[in-house]
Design a protein around this motif. Structure first.
Motif, PDB file in Angstrom:
ATOM      1  N   ILE A 135      -0.042  -1.437  -9.915  1.00  0.00           N
ATOM      2  CA  ILE A 135      -0.871  -1.394  -8.709  1.00  0.00           C
ATOM      3  C   ILE A 135      -2.281  -1.867  -9.036  1.00  0.00           C
ATOM      4  O   ILE A 135      -2.858  -2.687  -8.313  1.00  0.00           O
ATOM      5  CB  ILE A 135      -0.859   0.012  -8.087  1.00  0.00           C
ATOM      6  CG1 ILE A 135       0.518   0.264  -7.448  1.00  0.00           C
ATOM      7  CG2 ILE A 135      -1.980   0.176  -7.058  1.00  0.00           C
ATOM      8  CD1 ILE A 135       0.774   1.699  -7.041  1.00  0.00           C
ATOM      9  N   ALA A 136      -2.848  -1.383 -10.142  1.00  0.00           N
ATOM     10  CA  ALA A 136      -4.194  -1.817 -10.534  1.00  0.00           C
ATOM     11  C   ALA A 136      -4.218  -3.320 -10.788  1.00  0.00           C
ATOM     12  O   ALA A 136      -5.140  -4.027 -10.343  1.00  0.00           O
ATOM     13  CB  ALA A 136      -4.639  -1.047 -11.781  1.00  0.00           C
ATOM     14  N   ARG A 137      -3.200  -3.821 -11.467  1.00  0.00           N
ATOM     15  CA  ARG A 137      -3.097  -5.257 -11.759  1.00  0.00           C
ATOM     16  C   ARG A 137      -2.999  -6.067 -10.469  1.00  0.00           C
ATOM     17  O   ARG A 137      -3.675  -7.094 -10.307  1.00  0.00           O
ATOM     18  CB  ARG A 137      -1.878  -5.509 -12.644  1.00  0.00           C
ATOM     19  CG  ARG A 137      -1.654  -6.940 -13.031  1.00  0.00           C
ATOM     20  CD  ARG A 137      -0.443  -7.052 -13.987  1.00  0.00           C
ATOM     21  NE  ARG A 137       0.057  -8.383 -13.970  1.00  0.00           N
ATOM     22  CZ  ARG A 137       0.972  -8.866 -13.124  1.00  0.00           C
ATOM     23  NH1 ARG A 137       1.528  -8.079 -12.233  1.00  0.00           N
ATOM     24  NH2 ARG A 137       1.353 -10.121 -13.165  1.00  0.00           N
ATOM     25  N   LEU A 138      -2.161  -5.612  -9.545  1.00  0.00           N
ATOM     26  CA  LEU A 138      -1.985  -6.346  -8.298  1.00  0.00           C
ATOM     27  C   LEU A 138      -3.254  -6.307  -7.446  1.00  0.00           C
ATOM     28  O   LEU A 138      -3.592  -7.295  -6.800  1.00  0.00           O
ATOM     29  CB  LEU A 138      -0.795  -5.790  -7.509  1.00  0.00           C
ATOM     30  CG  LEU A 138      -0.301  -6.712  -6.409  1.00  0.00           C
ATOM     31  CD1 LEU A 138       0.339  -7.957  -7.008  1.00  0.00           C
ATOM     32  CD2 LEU A 138       0.675  -6.007  -5.508  1.00  0.00           C
ATOM     33  N   ARG A 139      -3.962  -5.187  -7.463  1.00  0.00           N
ATOM     34  CA  ARG A 139      -5.227  -5.110  -6.720  1.00  0.00           C
ATOM     35  C   ARG A 139      -6.221  -6.140  -7.274  1.00  0.00           C
ATOM     36  O   ARG A 139      -6.911  -6.809  -6.499  1.00  0.00           O
ATOM     37  CB  ARG A 139      -5.802  -3.701  -6.769  1.00  0.00           C
ATOM     38  CG  ARG A 139      -5.060  -2.695  -5.887  1.00  0.00           C
ATOM     39  CD  ARG A 139      -5.740  -1.335  -5.906  1.00  0.00           C
ATOM     40  NE  ARG A 139      -7.028  -1.409  -5.232  1.00  0.00           N
ATOM     41  CZ  ARG A 139      -7.219  -1.159  -3.927  1.00  0.00           C
ATOM     42  NH1 ARG A 139      -6.199  -0.814  -3.165  1.00  0.00           N
ATOM     43  NH2 ARG A 139      -8.423  -1.243  -3.410  1.00  0.00           N
ATOM     44  N   GLU A 140      -6.279  -6.278  -8.605  1.00  0.00           N
ATOM     45  CA  GLU A 140      -7.180  -7.270  -9.200  1.00  0.00           C
ATOM     46  C   GLU A 140      -6.763  -8.685  -8.813  1.00  0.00           C
ATOM     47  O   GLU A 140      -7.612  -9.521  -8.478  1.00  0.00           O
ATOM     48  CB  GLU A 140      -7.186  -7.134 -10.722  1.00  0.00           C
ATOM     49  CG  GLU A 140      -7.916  -5.915 -11.223  1.00  0.00           C
ATOM     50  CD  GLU A 140      -7.864  -5.791 -12.744  1.00  0.00           C
ATOM     51  OE1 GLU A 140      -7.572  -6.806 -13.434  1.00  0.00           O
ATOM     52  OE2 GLU A 140      -8.106  -4.673 -13.235  1.00  0.00           O
ATOM     53  N   LEU A 141      -5.461  -8.949  -8.874  1.00  0.00           N
ATOM     54  CA  LEU A 141      -4.963 -10.271  -8.471  1.00  0.00           C
ATOM     55  C   LEU A 141      -5.297 -10.547  -7.005  1.00  0.00           C
ATOM     56  O   LEU A 141      -5.696 -11.661  -6.654  1.00  0.00           O
ATOM     57  CB  LEU A 141      -3.450 -10.365  -8.691  1.00  0.00           C
ATOM     58  CG  LEU A 141      -2.977 -10.459 -10.127  1.00  0.00           C
ATOM     59  CD1 LEU A 141      -1.461 -10.289 -10.200  1.00  0.00           C
ATOM     60  CD2 LEU A 141      -3.394 -11.781 -10.748  1.00  0.00           C
ATOM     61  N   PRO A 154      -7.055  -5.993  -1.130  1.00  0.00           N
ATOM     62  CA  PRO A 154      -6.362  -5.223  -2.168  1.00  0.00           C
ATOM     63  C   PRO A 154      -5.588  -4.031  -1.605  1.00  0.00           C
ATOM     64  O   PRO A 154      -4.541  -3.671  -2.138  1.00  0.00           O
ATOM     65  CB  PRO A 154      -7.482  -4.754  -3.097  1.00  0.00           C
ATOM     66  CG  PRO A 154      -8.660  -5.578  -2.777  1.00  0.00           C
ATOM     67  CD  PRO A 154      -8.490  -6.075  -1.376  1.00  0.00           C
ATOM     68  N   ALA A 155      -6.083  -3.434  -0.542  1.00  0.00           N
ATOM     69  CA  ALA A 155      -5.367  -2.304   0.073  1.00  0.00           C
ATOM     70  C   ALA A 155      -4.027  -2.775   0.633  1.00  0.00           C
ATOM     71  O   ALA A 155      -3.017  -2.089   0.511  1.00  0.00           O
ATOM     72  CB  ALA A 155      -6.217  -1.658   1.162  1.00  0.00           C
ATOM     73  N   PHE A 156      -4.024  -3.953   1.245  1.00  0.00           N
ATOM     74  CA  PHE A 156      -2.770  -4.516   1.745  1.00  0.00           C
ATOM     75  C   PHE A 156      -1.812  -4.789   0.592  1.00  0.00           C
ATOM     76  O   PHE A 156      -0.625  -4.459   0.659  1.00  0.00           O
ATOM     77  CB  PHE A 156      -3.022  -5.808   2.532  1.00  0.00           C
ATOM     78  CG  PHE A 156      -1.758  -6.543   2.856  1.00  0.00           C
ATOM     79  CD1 PHE A 156      -0.912  -6.099   3.862  1.00  0.00           C
ATOM     80  CD2 PHE A 156      -1.382  -7.668   2.133  1.00  0.00           C
ATOM     81  CE1 PHE A 156       0.279  -6.760   4.145  1.00  0.00           C
ATOM     82  CE2 PHE A 156      -0.203  -8.334   2.414  1.00  0.00           C
ATOM     83  CZ  PHE A 156       0.628  -7.877   3.421  1.00  0.00           C
ATOM     84  N   ALA A 157      -2.313  -5.398  -0.483  1.00  0.00           N
ATOM     85  CA  ALA A 157      -1.476  -5.703  -1.648  1.00  0.00           C
ATOM     86  C   ALA A 157      -0.895  -4.419  -2.226  1.00  0.00           C
ATOM     87  O   ALA A 157       0.281  -4.378  -2.602  1.00  0.00           O
ATOM     88  CB  ALA A 157      -2.294  -6.444  -2.700  1.00  0.00           C
ATOM     89  N   GLU A 158      -1.690  -3.368  -2.271  1.00  0.00           N
ATOM     90  CA  GLU A 158      -1.208  -2.087  -2.798  1.00  0.00           C
ATOM     91  C   GLU A 158      -0.118  -1.508  -1.903  1.00  0.00           C
ATOM     92  O   GLU A 158       0.899  -1.012  -2.390  1.00  0.00           O
ATOM     93  CB  GLU A 158      -2.361  -1.105  -2.937  1.00  0.00           C
ATOM     94  CG  GLU A 158      -1.936   0.217  -3.546  1.00  0.00           C
ATOM     95  CD  GLU A 158      -3.084   1.155  -3.841  1.00  0.00           C
ATOM     96  OE1 GLU A 158      -2.800   2.351  -4.084  1.00  0.00           O
ATOM     97  OE2 GLU A 158      -4.262   0.732  -3.843  1.00  0.00           O
TER      98      GLU A 158
END
Length: 108
Positions: free
Chosen positions: A63-69, A77-81
């Motif tokens: 989740i942290a990695r995807l938020r950074e991406l 980032p909230a949507f990605a999470e």
């Protein structure tokens, strides 16, 4: 306003953009299918070795990695999470099913 009332150039641009969206949607579906093929292999490995279906540490790192991406890609980032949490929940459900099937096969 109906389609016939739209300027032909605007209609052509709209169709071009929608075609791009359709292609991206198809790519997303195919990428998710590939991801689930890989997670099914992980699930079978976990079931075989009696490992838990969920891995909260790995999930938090992902989740942290995807938020950074997402931030670097200018995506919320909230949507990605939210999207990753949905995918993770589905993966865990599959892993739990595989564990149950493995347990039934081992005892049966």
């Amino acid at each position: 306003m109906t389609t016939k009332d739209i300027d032909p150039q605007v209609q052509a641009e709209l169709e071009r953009l929608r075609g791009s969206i359709d292609n991206i949607d198809a790519a997303v579906v195919h990428m998710l299918a590939e991801r689930f093929k890989a997670t099914q292999q992980v699930g079978r490995l976990k079931a075989r070795h009696h490992l838990p279906a969920a891995d909260p540490g790995r999930e938090a790192r992902q989740i942290a990695r995807l938020r950074e991406l997402a931030e670097s890609a200018k995506l919320d980032p909230a949507f990605a999470e939210k999207l990753l949490n949905f995918v993770i929940a589905e993966v865990i459900r599959h892993h739990e099913r595989l564990a149950e099937e493995g347990g039934a096969a081992a005892s049966g």
